[in-house]
Motif scaffolding. Structure first.
Motif, short mmCIF file in Angstrom:
data_model
loop_
_atom_site.label_atom_id
_atom_site.label_comp_id
_atom_site.label_asym_id
_atom_site.label_seq_id
_atom_site.Cartn_x
_atom_site.Cartn_y
_atom_site.Cartn_z
N LYS A 1 0.90 -1.08 -0.03
CA LYS A 1 -0.06 0.04 -0.02
C LYS A 1 0.94 1.23 -0.13
O LYS A 1 0.90 2.05 0.99
CB LYS A 1 -0.92 -0.07 1.25
N ARG A 2 1.86 1.44 -1.12
CA ARG A 2 2.50 2.42 -1.16
C ARG A 2 2.12 2.78 -2.78
O ARG A 2 1.58 2.43 -3.44
CB ARG A 2 3.88 2.15 -1.19
N ASP A 3 2.55 4.30 -2.96
CA ASP A 3 2.43 4.97 -4.38
C ASP A 3 3.53 4.06 -5.16
O ASP A 3 4.63 3.81 -4.86
CB ASP A 3 2.81 6.33 -4.37
N ALA A 4 2.92 3.96 -6.51
CA ALA A 4 3.94 3.39 -7.58
C ALA A 4 4.86 4.69 -7.77
O ALA A 4 4.49 5.85 -7.57
CB ALA A 4 3.25 3.53 -8.87
N MET A 5 6.00 4.29 -8.30
CA MET A 5 7.28 5.47 -8.62
C MET A 5 7.60 5.16 -10.14
O MET A 5 7.43 4.22 -10.73
CB MET A 5 8.39 5.06 -7.57
N TYR A 6 8.11 6.39 -10.62
CA TYR A 6 8.73 6.43 -12.01
C TYR A 6 10.02 6.99 -11.69
O TYR A 6 10.30 8.11 -11.24
CB TYR A 6 7.85 7.22 -12.70
N ASP A 7 11.03 6.38 -12.44
CA ASP A 7 12.25 6.71 -12.67
C ASP A 7 12.43 7.21 -14.01
O ASP A 7 12.53 6.67 -14.85
CB ASP A 7 13.24 5.65 -12.37
N HIS A 8 12.49 8.52 -14.41
CA HIS A 8 12.50 9.06 -15.82
C HIS A 8 13.97 8.77 -16.32
O HIS A 8 14.00 8.57 -17.52
CB HIS A 8 12.14 10.80 -15.80
N ARG A 9 14.81 8.74 -15.54
CA ARG A 9 16.20 8.53 -16.19
C ARG A 9 16.24 6.99 -16.74
O ARG A 9 16.78 6.66 -17.76
CB ARG A 9 17.34 8.65 -15.08
N ALA A 10 15.74 6.19 -15.80
CA ALA A 10 15.53 4.63 -16.72
C ALA A 10 14.50 4.52 -17.11
O ALA A 10 14.47 3.36 -17.72
CB ALA A 10 15.58 3.89 -15.16
N GLN A 11 13.62 5.43 -17.29
CA GLN A 11 12.38 4.93 -18.16
C GLN A 11 11.84 3.91 -17.63
O GLN A 11 11.38 3.02 -18.55
CB GLN A 11 12.48 5.16 -19.66
N GLN A 12 11.47 3.85 -16.35
CA GLN A 12 10.77 2.54 -15.67
C GLN A 12 10.03 2.95 -14.67
O GLN A 12 10.30 3.77 -13.65
CB GLN A 12 11.86 1.55 -15.02
#
Length: 81
Positions: free
Chosen positions: A22-33
């Motif tokens: 129960k945590r927010d999803a994350m986005y890594d723009h450098r890895a594009q993942q």
């Protein structure tokens, strides 16, 4: 003092299933993942935390599939199932 191997300590127990944390999803723009925290449940009763990693294409695919699942759930509720 005797050291136990990882296998003897149950480190190698199989994973039976995973559940989202129960945590927010994350986005890594450098890895594009994108990443979603999950809990892995093992055959020996233990659980460990990990991250499920998605490519941008996978995020789009699963967004469509989850929207379809939500629509099916709503339809079933309207039909009283």
């Amino acid at each position: 003092m005797e050291q136990k191997s990882p296998a003897a300590e149950g480190v190698w127990a199989s994973v039976t299933y995973a559940t989202p944390l129960k945590r927010d999803a994350m986005y890594d723009h450098r890895a594009q993942q994108a990443g979603l925290g999950i809990e892995l449940h093992h055959t020996d009763g233990r659980s460990t935390e990990s991250v499920l990693v998605f490519t941008p294409d996978q995020v789009e695919l699963y967004a469509i599939q989850f929207a379809q699942l939500i629509a099916k759930r709503e339809q079933a509720r309207r039909e009283g199932q």
